[in-house]
Write a protein that holds these residues in place. Structure first.
Motif, PDB file in Angstrom:
ATOM      1  N   GLY A 271     -35.813 -59.515  -1.596  1.00  0.00           N
ATOM      2  CA  GLY A 271     -35.873 -58.597  -2.719  1.00  0.00           C
ATOM      3  C   GLY A 271     -37.009 -57.594  -2.764  1.00  0.00           C
ATOM      4  O   GLY A 271     -36.955 -56.645  -3.548  1.00  0.00           O
ATOM      5  N   VAL A 272     -38.043 -57.770  -1.935  1.00  0.00           N
ATOM      6  CA  VAL A 272     -39.206 -56.873  -1.993  1.00  0.00           C
ATOM      7  C   VAL A 272     -39.307 -56.064  -0.698  1.00  0.00           C
ATOM      8  O   VAL A 272     -39.493 -56.617   0.386  1.00  0.00           O
ATOM      9  N   TRP A 273     -39.187 -54.743  -0.848  1.00  0.00           N
ATOM     10  CA  TRP A 273     -39.371 -53.851   0.303  1.00  0.00           C
ATOM     11  C   TRP A 273     -40.854 -53.797   0.657  1.00  0.00           C
ATOM     12  O   TRP A 273     -41.260 -54.186   1.743  1.00  0.00           O
ATOM     13  N   ARG A 274     -41.685 -53.321  -0.273  1.00  0.00           N
ATOM     14  CA  ARG A 274     -43.148 -53.343  -0.137  1.00  0.00           C
ATOM     15  C   ARG A 274     -43.745 -53.430  -1.530  1.00  0.00           C
ATOM     16  O   ARG A 274     -43.167 -52.926  -2.502  1.00  0.00           O
ATOM     17  N   ASN A 275     -44.893 -54.059  -1.629  1.00  0.00           N
ATOM     18  CA  ASN A 275     -45.635 -54.066  -2.886  1.00  0.00           C
ATOM     19  C   ASN A 275     -46.303 -52.709  -3.095  1.00  0.00           C
ATOM     20  O   ASN A 275     -46.708 -52.050  -2.130  1.00  0.00           O
ATOM     21  N   ALA A 276     -46.451 -52.329  -4.348  1.00  0.00           N
ATOM     22  CA  ALA A 276     -47.124 -51.054  -4.652  1.00  0.00           C
ATOM     23  C   ALA A 276     -48.567 -51.048  -4.167  1.00  0.00           C
ATOM     24  O   ALA A 276     -49.116 -49.986  -3.851  1.00  0.00           O
ATOM     25  N   SER A 277     -49.176 -52.229  -4.085  1.00  0.00           N
ATOM     26  CA  SER A 277     -50.552 -52.289  -3.582  1.00  0.00           C
ATOM     27  C   SER A 277     -50.626 -51.957  -2.093  1.00  0.00           C
ATOM     28  O   SER A 277     -51.677 -51.575  -1.579  1.00  0.00           O
ATOM     29  N   THR A 278     -49.504 -52.110  -1.388  1.00  0.00           N
ATOM     30  CA  THR A 278     -49.414 -51.754   0.026  1.00  0.00           C
ATOM     31  C   THR A 278     -48.975 -50.317   0.203  1.00  0.00           C
ATOM     32  O   THR A 278     -49.452 -49.601   1.094  1.00  0.00           O
ATOM     33  N   ASP A 279     -48.046 -49.893  -0.653  1.00  0.00           N
ATOM     34  CA  ASP A 279     -47.435 -48.567  -0.549  1.00  0.00           C
ATOM     35  C   ASP A 279     -47.123 -48.090  -1.962  1.00  0.00           C
ATOM     36  O   ASP A 279     -46.419 -48.780  -2.704  1.00  0.00           O
ATOM     37  N   PRO A 313     -29.953 -56.687  -2.861  1.00  0.00           N
ATOM     38  CA  PRO A 313     -31.240 -57.370  -2.737  1.00  0.00           C
ATOM     39  C   PRO A 313     -31.234 -58.730  -3.413  1.00  0.00           C
ATOM     40  O   PRO A 313     -30.672 -58.896  -4.494  1.00  0.00           O
ATOM     41  N   GLN A 314     -31.849 -59.680  -2.767  1.00  0.00           N
ATOM     42  CA  GLN A 314     -31.946 -61.029  -3.312  1.00  0.00           C
ATOM     43  C   GLN A 314     -33.128 -61.062  -4.307  1.00  0.00           C
ATOM     44  O   GLN A 314     -34.261 -61.330  -3.933  1.00  0.00           O
ATOM     45  N   ILE A 315     -32.825 -60.764  -5.555  1.00  0.00           N
ATOM     46  CA  ILE A 315     -33.877 -60.777  -6.581  1.00  0.00           C
ATOM     47  C   ILE A 315     -33.881 -62.183  -7.190  1.00  0.00           C
ATOM     48  O   ILE A 315     -33.335 -62.426  -8.258  1.00  0.00           O
ATOM     49  N   TYR A 316     -34.517 -63.086  -6.480  1.00  0.00           N
ATOM     50  CA  TYR A 316     -34.381 -64.515  -6.753  1.00  0.00           C
ATOM     51  C   TYR A 316     -35.488 -65.069  -7.649  1.00  0.00           C
ATOM     52  O   TYR A 316     -35.901 -66.213  -7.478  1.00  0.00           O
TER      53      TYR A 316
END
Length: 416
Positions: A271-279, A313-316
């Motif tokens: 479910g997560v492409w990238r965290n905002a802290s990374t991008d 996306p697997q938003i689990y």
């Protein structure tokens, strides 16, 4: 239960991922009013995954008679109809083997307990025929690169392509994988999957979240030789790996249209492409796994380029989960697909409902129904897919029954 499938067997890597994520407590949220029939007159995805690897959902055990296997499969299809679902996502290539008489790979071990042994019937052909007879779509779920849930090639049937081409295979994390960096591997796995597309009127090719394997602490996926031979002008191995995955997606998309133009192509990533802290373009999450960085799968790019027909996306996680809030991820994905023409369906963690190991939110039968309430506020969301069939059947705290009562009071056609 872990979506990694009883310790790493199936899609999602839920337990592993949870261990890699920042801990977060569930946050109670008021329940919005129901949004019944919010897509009245339009197609709506109402799907269920049927996992076959390690006999997670079906068949219930190896070695059942052909008649017993078929009866169990039909029961899953009938249950989907009873619950007013409209799509089944059947895993037909669990470990580089097949649930149809493939021209490329052996019969799947999950059927008879012996890889390569003819089960005496055609599971995929039967599934397509019986699903369509019931008004259900059949999405054939393939895992591109997983070869085995062990590292001993001698346990594979002698005719297995991984034994014929041992140079194609790498051990990692207690499993065997085809090496995505080899052009001949990418062609072969496409050929193997497209064999099913050419034989059967499947409604979609469906992939799960496994591309390059999930990270295992202290272990190295040793593709240095492939990088040296095929890396070209890439100086960054991670970028090269992402390009390999991009090539697989782009090439498969084009070939599906050539083989059977009406068949869609969908992918269900972590479910997560990238965290905002990374991008800065990433989601407001603190996930320990990011598909772009760790699985070398640029899921956002596939949507933006329009290479796929749908993303699921697997938003689990539950609403309010600190490290990966369902509500925040739902909004991020809705924004990602907006204007692209790619359909968005949400992978739902029914398997967590009532699991005592999960946060308090998952002990509430209404948690999943609240997910659909939230989705009603995002017109980009075209429906939901539930993991998995045995949890739909057991429905231990009535979470699925609550979804059906609140949101599926009438039937809906699938969103083709």
């Amino acid at each position: 239960m872990s979506r990694l499938g009883r310790r790493s067997f199936v899609m999602g890597a839920v337990s592993t991922v949870a261990a890699l994520m920042t801990a977060g407590d569930a946050v109670a949220v008021p329940r919005p009013g129901h949004a019944r029939h919010r897509r009245a007159g339009a197609g709506e995805m109402r799907g269920v995954w049927i996992a076959t690897v390690a006999n997670i959902d079906w068949p219930s055990a190896t070695g059942l008679s052909a008649a017993a296997q078929e009866a169990e499969l039909i029961a899953h299809l009938d249950r989907a109809v009873d619950l007013r679902l409209n799509t089944v996502v059947l895993q037909v290539r669990p470990t580089a083997d097949a649930l149809w008489p493939s021209s490329f790979e052996p019969w799947a071990e999950c059927l008879t307990g012996v890889q390569g042994k003819d089960p005496g019937w055609d599971p995929l052909g039967t599934a397509v025929r019986e699903a369509h007879a019931r008004g259900l779509e059949l999405h054939a779920w393939f895992n591109p690169y997983r070869v085995a849930n062990h590292t001993d090639p001698s346990k594979l049937v002698a005719t297995h392509p991984a034994r014929i081409h041992p140079d194609w295979v790498l051990p990692y994390g207690g499993k065997l994988y085809y090496n995505p960096g080899l052009p001949e591997v990418r062609k072969f796995v496409q050929d193997a999957m497209l064999d099913a597309v050419s034989r059967y009127a499947i409604d979609a090719v469906h992939w799960d979240d496994y591309f390059y394997p999930y990270p295992v602490a202290g272990q190295v996926f040793d593709d240095d030789d492939a990088f040296a031979e095929h890396g070209g002008d890439f100086t960054d191995k991670d970028a090269w790996r992402r390009d390999n995955t991009d090539r697989l997606v782009r090439e498969t998309a084009a070939r599906i249209k050539e083989v059977r133009s009406g068949t869609r192509f969908g992918i269900s990533p972590f479910g997560v492409w990238r965290n905002a802290s990374t991008d800065p373009a990433g989601s407001d999450t603190a996930a320990g796994v990011q598909t772009y960085d760790d699985l070398h799968a640029d899921t956002r790019k596939w949507v933006e380029e329009g290479w796929i027909d749908y993303i699921c996306p697997q938003i689990y996680w539950n609403i309010g989960y600190a490290a990966a809030d369902y509500a925040k991820l739902l909004s991020w994905w809705a924004g990602t697909v907006e204007g692209t023409g790619v359909d968005l369906y949400v992978g739902e963690a029914l398997h967590k409902a009532g699991d005592p190991a999960q946060p308090a939110a998952w002990q509430d039968p209404a948690e999943l129904s609240r997910h659909l309430d939230l989705a009603a506020g995002h017109p980009e969301v075209g429906g939901h897919v539930y993991f998995s069939a045995k949890h739909v059947k057991a429905d231990r705290i009535g979470a699925m029954a609550r979804v059906v009562a609140d949101h599926y009071s009438t039937r809906a056609r699938a969103p083709r």
